[in-house]
Structures are given as structure tokens and as C-alpha cells.
Design an enzyme around this catalytic site. Structure first.
Site, PDB file in Angstrom:
ATOM      1  N   PHE A 198       5.423   5.983  -0.048  1.00  0.00           N
ATOM      2  CA  PHE A 198       4.290   5.106  -0.342  1.00  0.00           C
ATOM      3  C   PHE A 198       3.074   5.938  -0.739  1.00  0.00           C
ATOM      4  O   PHE A 198       2.783   6.947  -0.098  1.00  0.00           O
ATOM      5  CB  PHE A 198       3.865   4.331   0.920  1.00  0.00           C
ATOM      6  CG  PHE A 198       4.904   3.422   1.507  1.00  0.00           C
ATOM      7  CD1 PHE A 198       4.957   2.080   1.160  1.00  0.00           C
ATOM      8  CD2 PHE A 198       5.816   3.900   2.453  1.00  0.00           C
ATOM      9  CE1 PHE A 198       5.894   1.231   1.740  1.00  0.00           C
ATOM     10  CE2 PHE A 198       6.761   3.060   3.037  1.00  0.00           C
ATOM     11  CZ  PHE A 198       6.793   1.713   2.679  1.00  0.00           C
ATOM     12  N   ASP A 199       2.338   5.465  -1.718  1.00  0.00           N
ATOM     13  CA  ASP A 199       0.979   5.935  -1.946  1.00  0.00           C
ATOM     14  C   ASP A 199       0.105   5.293  -0.861  1.00  0.00           C
ATOM     15  O   ASP A 199       0.524   4.331  -0.212  1.00  0.00           O
ATOM     16  CB  ASP A 199       0.553   5.495  -3.350  1.00  0.00           C
ATOM     17  CG  ASP A 199      -0.888   5.850  -3.681  1.00  0.00           C
ATOM     18  OD1 ASP A 199      -1.401   6.850  -3.137  1.00  0.00           O
ATOM     19  OD2 ASP A 199      -1.505   5.127  -4.478  1.00  0.00           O
TER      20      ASP A 199
END
Length: 359
Positions: free
Chosen positions: A210-211
Site C-alpha cells: 500500500f501507498d
């Protein structure tokens, strides 16, 4: 009760109007009774309220690039005809295929440890294809041995209502307009992009990257960065270090993964856990990392690896991780990841969308 032979399960008219939940439970009992009569080795699909429901479109699950071209150039009738004429031709895997296989591996491990528990992934095929195309999709799903029992074929209608009805935890599609619509309806959603290289993915461990900002967290800090620049952003993050960031669209899915990880830890399987999560952020650790880590801690979430890249490109790090899916809100990072063979998913959320023109 739409199942035949379940007359005894029909709700009495007096109580039917009474409580939709009760009625839904009765329908469920009827459906379950029907399933129990079928001799099957497959695990039954769990109730949507117990499951982590992942809805995938047909173009995310399979490679339908040629078919999509026929649809766009020759229209719906020719497209349906082509699909029917080729319904015994197995479709090639699409961008979400490896991710779905990895979810199913986690399910198999969960069923070994918790045979009576319904808290596992339920994969739903959510497509605006017409029902005539269904046979080819079913043949392809069976060919690969995927466990996808629930199909929604909406015949050109928007799937958003169905996503809500199924209590969808994550929706993956190749259609950015539908994804945008789902995000606006509050459903965690992302547009899938095929990797530009074939890479080997782990088949024993689901890896999800995930960012941070506008993906797990809100885009509040990103806004300050975009409007007032990097120095002001660092200053703001240090001032607010102990104030948790607001949640972003994929926080819930990260939480779902964490819940399942704890089920493995409870059985002493921490070292052998089939789920691993990664935070891959352009933030720099020293000047804006603490707030992120404290936010996760305040949510009670353990992320397995946090990589603060201080503005360096994400592609090379992702090559090392080889996630089955990488969520980011900026097409720039998606394209960089894609070039190096990472399966990337674009989350159209937050301020970054104003600074990009989609083609």
C-alpha cells in the site's frame, strides 16, 4: 425461499413484513439446506457479513483485451456473438488473477486451522457483461480451479448497488469510471493495470503493498504538500506527529488483512503466516515517518514492513517485494511500478486526482 423443496422454510406472511434481516436469514437457511443436499467437496461460500468480500470484474480477472476491442469497434451484438462462439476457449489470466489465487491459498490455510469459521475471503465475479457471456467465464474459472461461487452479471447496469448489497470489502475493476463511482459510494476500490513483464509471484504468501497518503490515510497531508510545498508539509507533519491521520479508502482492507493475520498468530503460525503487508511511501522517515507509524499504532494495526523512500522511485523496491497487488493514488507511481513488472492498482481518491489528466 427460491430453492425448490424448501417449502417449510418459507416465512409466514405475518412475520415476513416484520424484519428484513430475519427474512434474509431464512433465505440463507433455505439456500444452505439446498447446498447441504449437494454432495460437494468444495467449501461453501460464507455469509457476506462474516466474509471479507473481494469483488473482481471479468477484465481484472481475465485478459479480455481483444474482446474489449471487438466490443468497442463492432458493438455489443458482435461482442456477445464472439464470446459465445469462443466459450470453450479458455481465457488467459488478467491483472487480478495472481491476487485471487493468493487469496484462495490463504483461504485453504484458514480452513485447515479453523474448519468451522466463515471469516475468510469470498471472491465474487462482478461484471456488467450480459448473462450470455457467462458460460465462457464459468468455463475459464473452472479450468483454473478457482473458487468463485457468486456471480453478478449486470447486463450493462452499474454494479454499485450489488457491491453494497454484498458488503464488498474491496472492488477491483479495469474500468476507471466504475472504480471512481465505487470510491464515491464509500467502497474500497482500485483500477487494475497489467504488469509489463511476467514475474514470479509467491504462491504460498499473499503480499499486499500500500501507498500511504490517499490510500491507507486521507489526503490531508498530501494537500498541504501540493498547495504549500515540501517544507511546509514536513513542518505540518512534525507539529501533528501525535495526531493520528484520518483514514483513507483502503484502511479497512488493511484492517481485514490484519484480522486474518492474527488468526494465524493465534495458532502459533506467525513465522509461517500466508499474508504479508507492506507500506511503500514516498515520505521520508526522519521528517514525516513518525506520524504514519503512530497513526497505525493508534489504529492497532501492525504492518509487516514500512519502506520510506524519501521521494525515490517505488518501482525498484516493489521488484524486491513482488506484491500480488500494489495500491497507489498516483498514476506516475503506477506506471513506474508497471514498467518493472509490478501489478499495480490505482485508487482514484484525493487531491492528486486534480493534478493528473487521465487518458
Amino acid at each position: 425461499g427460491t430453492m425448490s423443496g424448501s417449502g417449510s422454510e418459507e416465512p409466514q406472511p405475518s412475520e415476513a413484513a416484520d424484519d428484513p434481516q430475519q427474512e434474509a436469514d431464512k433465505d440463507w437457511a433455505a439456500a444452505k439446506a439446498f447446498y447441504d443436499n449437494l454432495v460437494t467437496q468444495k467449501a461453501r461460500p460464507p455469509k457476506p457479513q462474516n466474509a471479507i468480500t473481494v469483488a473482481v470484474s471479468s477484465r481484472a480477472l481475465f485478459n479480455l483485451v481483444e474482446e474489449q476491442q471487438i466490443y468497442e469497434e463492432q458493438g455489443l451484438e458482435k461482442y456477445v456473438e464472439y464470446q459465445q462462439n469462443n466459450e470453450n476457449v479458455i481465457l488467459k489470466p488478467g491483472p487480478a488473477f495472481c491476487f485471487v489465487k493468493a487469496l484462495e491459498h490463504v483461504n485453504a490455510r484458514l480452513l485447515e486451522l479453523y474448519p468451522d469459521d466463515e471469516e475468510r475471503f469470498d471472491i465474487v465475479l462482478m461484471t456488467n457483461n450480459h448473462a450470455q457471456v457467462g458460460v465462457r467465464l464459468i468455463n475459464s474459472i473452472n479450468h483454473y480451479g478457482l473458487t468463485i461461487e457468486r456471480f453478478c452479471m449486470t447486463g450493462g447496469e452499474s454494479p454499485i448497488g450489488y457491491l453494497t448489497a454484498y458488503l464488498t470489502n474491496l472492488y477491483l475493476s479495469a474500468d476507471s469510471d466504475k472504480v471512481q463511482e465505487a470510491i464515491e459510494a464509500g467502497i474500497a476500490s482500485a483500477t487494475m493495470f497489467t504488469a509489463n513483464k511476467d514475474v514470479d509471484y509467491s504462491d504460498t504468501q499473499l503480499r499486499v503493498a500500500f501507498d500511504g497518503d490517499a490510500v491507507i490515510f486521507s489526503d490531508e497531508s498530501e494537500q498541504i504538500y501540493k498547495e504549500q510545498g515540501l517544507d511546509r508539509f514536513f513542518e505540518h507533519e512534525q507539529l501533528n506527529e501525535n495526531k493520528p491521520l484520518a483514514q483513507g479508502p483502503l484502511k479497512g482492507f488493511l484492517e481485514d488483512l490484519g484480522k486474518l493475520q492474527k488468526k494465524f498468530y493465534a495458532k502459533n503460525e506467525r513465522l509461517n503466516c500466508p499474508i504479508r503487508t507492506y507500506l511503500v511511501t514516498a515520505r521520508s522517515a526522519a521528517s514525516s515517518g513518525a506520524r504514519v507509524l503512530k497513526t497505525l499504532r493508534s489504529w492497532g494495526l501492525e504492518i509487516d514492513e514500512a519502506l520510506f523512500l524519501a521521494g525515490a522511485p517505488k518501482g525498484p523496491v516493489l521488484v524486491k517485494i513482488r506484491p500480488h497487488i500494489f495500491f497507489d493514488d498516483q498514476m506516475f507511481h503506477i506506471e513506474g511500478a508497471q514498467k518493472l513488472g509490478t501489478i499495480a492498482a490505482h485508487v482514484p481518491y484525493g487531491v492528486a486526482q486534480k493534478y493528473q489528466k487521465f487518458t
